[in-house]
Write a protein that holds these residues in place. Structure first.
Motif, PDB file in Angstrom:
ATOM      1  N   GLN A   6      53.939  40.424  32.662  1.00  0.00           N
ATOM      2  CA  GLN A   6      52.500  40.559  32.839  1.00  0.00           C
ATOM      3  C   GLN A   6      51.944  41.588  31.873  1.00  0.00           C
ATOM      4  OE1 GLN A   6      52.262  41.342  37.021  1.00  0.00           O
ATOM      5  NE2 GLN A   6      51.869  39.199  37.516  1.00  0.00           N
TER       6      GLN A   6
ATOM      7  N   ALA B 282      49.188  40.879  29.075  1.00  0.00           N
ATOM      8  CA  ALA B 282      47.970  41.678  28.960  1.00  0.00           C
ATOM      9  C   ALA B 282      47.837  42.233  27.542  1.00  0.00           C
ATOM     10  CB  ALA B 282      47.988  42.809  29.979  1.00  0.00           C
TER      11      ALA B 282
ATOM     12  N   ARG C 152      48.074  31.769  34.394  1.00  0.00           N
ATOM     13  CA  ARG C 152      47.894  33.078  35.034  1.00  0.00           C
ATOM     14  C   ARG C 152      46.568  33.702  34.612  1.00  0.00           C
ATOM     15  NH1 ARG C 152      52.403  34.627  34.021  1.00  0.00           N
ATOM     16  NH2 ARG C 152      52.091  35.882  32.171  1.00  0.00           N
ATOM     17  N   PHE C 153      46.230  33.618  33.322  1.00  0.00           N
ATOM     18  CA  PHE C 153      44.954  34.151  32.851  1.00  0.00           C
ATOM     19  C   PHE C 153      43.783  33.437  33.520  1.00  0.00           C
ATOM     20  CE2 PHE C 153      46.563  35.688  28.403  1.00  0.00           C
ATOM     21  CZ  PHE C 153      47.282  36.698  29.017  1.00  0.00           C
ATOM     22  N   THR C 154      43.920  32.132  33.729  1.00  0.00           N
ATOM     23  CA  THR C 154      42.885  31.360  34.421  1.00  0.00           C
ATOM     24  C   THR C 154      42.755  31.832  35.863  1.00  0.00           C
ATOM     25  OG1 THR C 154      43.261  29.444  33.007  1.00  0.00           O
ATOM     26  CG2 THR C 154      42.145  29.036  35.095  1.00  0.00           C
ATOM     27  N   ALA C 155      43.871  31.995  36.553  1.00  0.00           N
ATOM     28  CA  ALA C 155      43.869  32.443  37.954  1.00  0.00           C
ATOM     29  C   ALA C 155      43.275  33.841  38.087  1.00  0.00           C
ATOM     30  CB  ALA C 155      45.286  32.415  38.516  1.00  0.00           C
ATOM     31  N   GLU C 156      43.479  34.676  37.081  1.00  0.00           N
ATOM     32  CA  GLU C 156      42.951  36.044  37.096  1.00  0.00           C
ATOM     33  C   GLU C 156      41.535  36.123  36.527  1.00  0.00           C
ATOM     34  OE1 GLU C 156      45.918  38.341  35.028  1.00  0.00           O
ATOM     35  OE2 GLU C 156      47.420  37.963  36.574  1.00  0.00           O
ATOM     36  N   ASP C 157      40.919  34.987  36.239  1.00  0.00           N
ATOM     37  CA  ASP C 157      39.569  34.871  35.693  1.00  0.00           C
ATOM     38  C   ASP C 157      39.412  35.637  34.375  1.00  0.00           C
ATOM     39  OD1 ASP C 157      36.977  33.812  35.700  1.00  0.00           O
ATOM     40  OD2 ASP C 157      36.151  35.633  36.625  1.00  0.00           O
ATOM     41  N   LEU C 158      40.470  35.629  33.565  1.00  0.00           N
ATOM     42  CA  LEU C 158      40.405  36.243  32.240  1.00  0.00           C
ATOM     43  C   LEU C 158      39.962  35.233  31.189  1.00  0.00           C
ATOM     44  CD1 LEU C 158      43.702  38.318  32.387  1.00  0.00           C
ATOM     45  CD2 LEU C 158      41.350  39.171  32.629  1.00  0.00           C
TER      46      LEU C 158
ATOM     47  N   HIS D 221      36.791  33.527  27.546  1.00  0.00           N
ATOM     48  CA  HIS D 221      35.973  33.478  28.756  1.00  0.00           C
ATOM     49  C   HIS D 221      34.516  33.307  28.350  1.00  0.00           C
ATOM     50  CE1 HIS D 221      34.422  34.149  32.743  1.00  0.00           C
ATOM     51  NE2 HIS D 221      35.671  34.105  33.190  1.00  0.00           N
TER      52      HIS D 221
END
Length: 140
Positions: free
Chosen positions: A5, A9, A94-100, A126
């Motif tokens: 992660q 990031a 994961r980036f989609t799920a974290e709204d990134l 985004h």
């Protein structure tokens, strides 16, 4: 998992990632066996290599991220590259799920008349702004 992660990031922060099977061997000064798919210029030739286990059929815009099953979104890549591509898709999920990210563009790059892409470029961002995430999967 925290290390991955953190890496993801950092990739988002710095804006890019290039994934290639054999990249570690190349960096170490070793020769990496890279296939040449320049002669794969038809669907029949690609399907023959699928039967031989040398290629797999994929959706260029990943199904996991909403890619359609239409023929224009289908292509072929080696199985080892599919593993690498799945790592990148996992990061994008994961980036989609974290709204990134909420937008994705996927473009294939080809050599000559081959229907096997030489690279697959992913650009995610985004709609509210911020730096894009760019990933490149080196195919051949």
């Amino acid at each position: 998992m925290a290390g991955w992660q953190g890496l993801a990031a950092a990739m988002l922060l710095f804006g890019g990632l290039s994934l290639a099977p054999g990249a570690m061997a190349q960096e170490a000064g070793q020769l990496a066996d890279r296939p040449d798919f320049s002669m794969v210029t038809s669907k029949a030739a690609a399907q023959r290599l699928v039967r031989e286990g040398r290629l797999v059929r994929i959706r260029l815009f990943p199904a996991e991220l909403g890619g359609p099953a239409d023929p224009g979104n289908l292509t072929y890549i080696p199985p080892a590259v599919e593993y690498t591509r799945q790592l990148l898709i996992g990061t994008l999920q994961r980036f989609t799920a974290e709204d990134l990210i909420d937008q994705l563009d996927v473009q294939a790059e080809y050599k000559g008349t081959s229907i096997v892409p030489s690279r697959i470029h992913f650009t995610a961002k985004h709609s509210r702004g911020g730096p894009p995430f760019e990933g490149v999967v080196e195919v051949w």
